[in-house]
Motif scaffolding. Structure first.
Motif, short mmCIF file in Angstrom:
data_model
loop_
_atom_site.label_atom_id
_atom_site.label_comp_id
_atom_site.label_asym_id
_atom_site.label_seq_id
_atom_site.Cartn_x
_atom_site.Cartn_y
_atom_site.Cartn_z
N ALA A 342 39.33 0.22 24.70
CA ALA A 342 39.81 1.30 25.56
C ALA A 342 39.30 2.75 24.64
CB ALA A 342 41.15 1.38 26.12
N LYS A 343 39.12 2.50 23.47
CA LYS A 343 39.16 3.68 22.58
C LYS A 343 37.80 4.28 22.69
CE LYS A 343 42.16 2.04 18.91
NZ LYS A 343 42.28 1.37 17.44
N LEU A 344 37.83 5.79 22.63
CA LEU A 344 36.56 6.50 22.85
C LEU A 344 35.72 6.71 21.24
CD1 LEU A 344 37.35 9.20 25.35
CD2 LEU A 344 35.96 7.06 25.58
N VAL A 345 34.66 6.12 21.05
CA VAL A 345 33.94 6.41 19.86
C VAL A 345 32.70 7.20 20.08
CG1 VAL A 345 34.85 4.23 18.78
CG2 VAL A 345 32.98 4.16 20.31
N TYR A 346 32.09 7.48 18.83
CA TYR A 346 30.54 8.21 18.86
C TYR A 346 29.62 7.08 18.32
CZ TYR A 346 33.00 12.41 20.52
OH TYR A 346 33.81 13.15 21.14
N GLY A 347 28.39 7.14 19.17
CA GLY A 347 27.56 6.20 18.03
C GLY A 347 26.86 6.98 16.98
N VAL A 348 26.65 6.14 16.11
CA VAL A 348 25.98 6.89 14.65
C VAL A 348 25.00 5.88 14.36
CG1 VAL A 348 26.22 7.54 12.39
CG2 VAL A 348 27.92 7.92 14.13
N LYS A 349 23.65 6.28 14.05
CA LYS A 349 22.31 5.41 13.85
C LYS A 349 22.05 5.79 12.39
CE LYS A 349 18.00 4.52 15.70
NZ LYS A 349 16.98 4.94 16.86
N ILE A 350 21.90 4.69 11.57
CA ILE A 350 21.87 4.80 10.07
C ILE A 350 20.41 4.33 9.80
CG2 ILE A 350 22.66 4.25 7.78
CD1 ILE A 350 25.47 4.61 9.29
N LYS A 351 19.32 5.13 9.25
CA LYS A 351 18.23 4.24 9.04
C LYS A 351 18.33 3.76 7.51
CE LYS A 351 13.37 5.66 8.16
NZ LYS A 351 12.10 6.60 8.15
N ILE A 352 17.80 2.51 7.45
CA ILE A 352 17.83 1.77 6.12
C ILE A 352 16.64 2.34 5.33
CG2 ILE A 352 17.51 -0.48 5.26
CD1 ILE A 352 18.56 -1.68 7.71
N MET A 353 16.86 2.79 4.04
CA MET A 353 16.11 3.49 3.06
C MET A 353 15.24 2.77 2.20
SD MET A 353 16.18 6.35 4.62
CE MET A 353 15.41 7.47 3.60
N ASP A 354 15.88 1.69 1.79
CA ASP A 354 15.34 0.75 0.83
C ASP A 354 15.63 -1.09 1.07
OD1 ASP A 354 18.02 0.40 0.48
OD2 ASP A 354 17.96 1.25 -1.52
N ASN A 355 14.94 -1.66 0.36
CA ASN A 355 15.07 -3.05 0.40
C ASN A 355 14.64 -3.65 1.78
OD1 ASN A 355 16.53 -4.00 -2.26
ND2 ASN A 355 17.89 -2.21 -1.54
N LEU A 356 13.68 -3.08 2.59
CA LEU A 356 13.30 -3.45 3.76
C LEU A 356 12.66 -4.78 3.61
CD1 LEU A 356 11.82 -0.08 5.11
CD2 LEU A 356 13.82 -1.05 5.96
#
Length: 370
Positions: A342-356
């Protein structure tokens, strides 16, 4: 003696109190650090490598799990029809050039009769083209009904999934079927456009045949000779278009990635726009997390963070925040406890920068936003 015993007890209590304070402070600091740790899994964009022409798949060059680079030949659509069209276009050039020569030289009665037969043949093609357009319109009605049906199932299944009644698998299946219905509808629309274009082409051929017949009957003028020269140019353009269509028999990847699914088998028929292969863009992966409102002041776009995964022990992965949702939402049901839903949250997108090269889609990550 009693005094020494009292001193020892007092000293023991002091040590015990000190240790308790140490562990309380350590636990407090750990809990405070954990406020900045959030969890998510690695994801990647999906790219469909689609057919541009219709036909049967003659050969598939890769298997699921293989890596693909830009320019790789992924599949071959049977080129037999395109090869025939190319040869017909070659003949069309010779025919147009021959006709131009006849216009310039003058015509005989036998040629007029032959051209009358060409006119009749062109008329038959127009009739055939009109039938094809009507058939395509009938197919459009069926495709629209299937689209509406699949859309309703997809919407209903998604709603039930959000209510916790339906499974994610069934929702993904319904969405996949709906996507196929969208592709089919687009394909039918493309077929109608193609049928209309073909009909227009047949009508143009009929008009050209009639013009040539009139030319044979009335004799060539300078304008007629110019028109015949245009027909030669038109035939050459048709040849170039046929070459392009033949080249499209080779389905080429324009992106790099890993093949997630092969959607068709050898020998199956595909229409323009059909997604033959679906790639995962492993060169551009990210982790999606959900944070409470109190964390927002401490993060911003472009901020670099570190991530860890149990699959990559002692390996810190660099990440960069590329998206912060402007709107709050309820915590996704599949990643937290029932109490937290029931908690309200915000989506955060994090791009992977290394070790792909070692990160795989689906890997779980601990994201440190501190």
């Amino acid at each position: 003696m009693a005094k020494n015993k009292s001193i020892k007890i007092a000293a023991f209590l002091l040590v015990l109190a000190g240790l308790s304070s140490f562990f309380i402070i350590k636990t407090y600091n750990k809990d405070k650090d954990d406020e900045y740790i959030y969890y998510g899994s690695a994801e990647a964009d999906k790219i469909n490598i689609s057919a541009e022409i219709n036909g049967k798949i003659k050969e598939l060059k890769f298997n699921e799990g293989n890596k693909v680079k830009p320019g790789n030949l992924v599949a071959i659509i049977d080129p037999s029809e395109s090869e025939l069209n190319l040869r017909s276009a070659e003949i069309g050039i010779k025919s147009a050039e021959n006709q131009l020569g006849k216009v310039q030289e003058g015509n005989r009665a036998e040629e007029i009769k032959a051209q009358e037969a060409v006119v009749r043949q062109a008329q038959a093609l127009v009739t055939q083209g009109e039938a094809s357009v009507q058939s395509a319109k009938n197919n459009l009605d069926a495709a629209k009904k299937n689209y509406d049906y699949r859309k309703k199932i997809c919407d209903d299944t998604t709603a039930l999934y959000k209510d916790g009644i339906e499974s994610k698998y069934n929702m993904d299946t319904a969405k996949n079927l709906f996507d196929n219905a969208v592709s089919a509808l687009n394909s039918v629309n493309s077929s109608i456009n193609s049928a209309n274009a073909q009909l227009s082409n047949y009508k143009a051929q009929l008009d050209a045949a009639n013009e040539k017949l009139n030319l044979l009957i009335n004799g060539a003028t300078n304008r007629d000779k110019t028109s015949a020269a245009y027909e030669v140019e038109k035939a050459k353009n048709s040849y170039e278009l046929s070459k392009i269509a033949l080249d499209k028999s080779n389905v080429i990847s324009l992106a790099s990635g890993t093949i997630e699914t092969i959607n068709y088998k050898k020998g199956e028929y595909v229409a323009p726009g059909s997604p033959i292969v679906t790639l995962l863009d492993t060169e551009n992966m990210w982790v999606k997390i959900y944070v409470p409102e109190k964390v927002l002041p401490s993060i911003k776009l472009g901020k670099e963070v570190t991530m860890k995964s149990d699959f990559l022990k002692d390996k810190n992965i660099k990440g960069k925040i590329t998206y912060i949702s402007p709107e709050a939402e309820f915590t996704p049901m599949n990643i937290v406890t029932k109490k937290d839903r029931a908690k309200l949250v915000y989506g955060v997108k994090i791009k992977i920068m290394d070790n792909l090269d070692i990160v795989k889609p689906g890997m779980l990550f601990d994201v440190n936003l501190k």
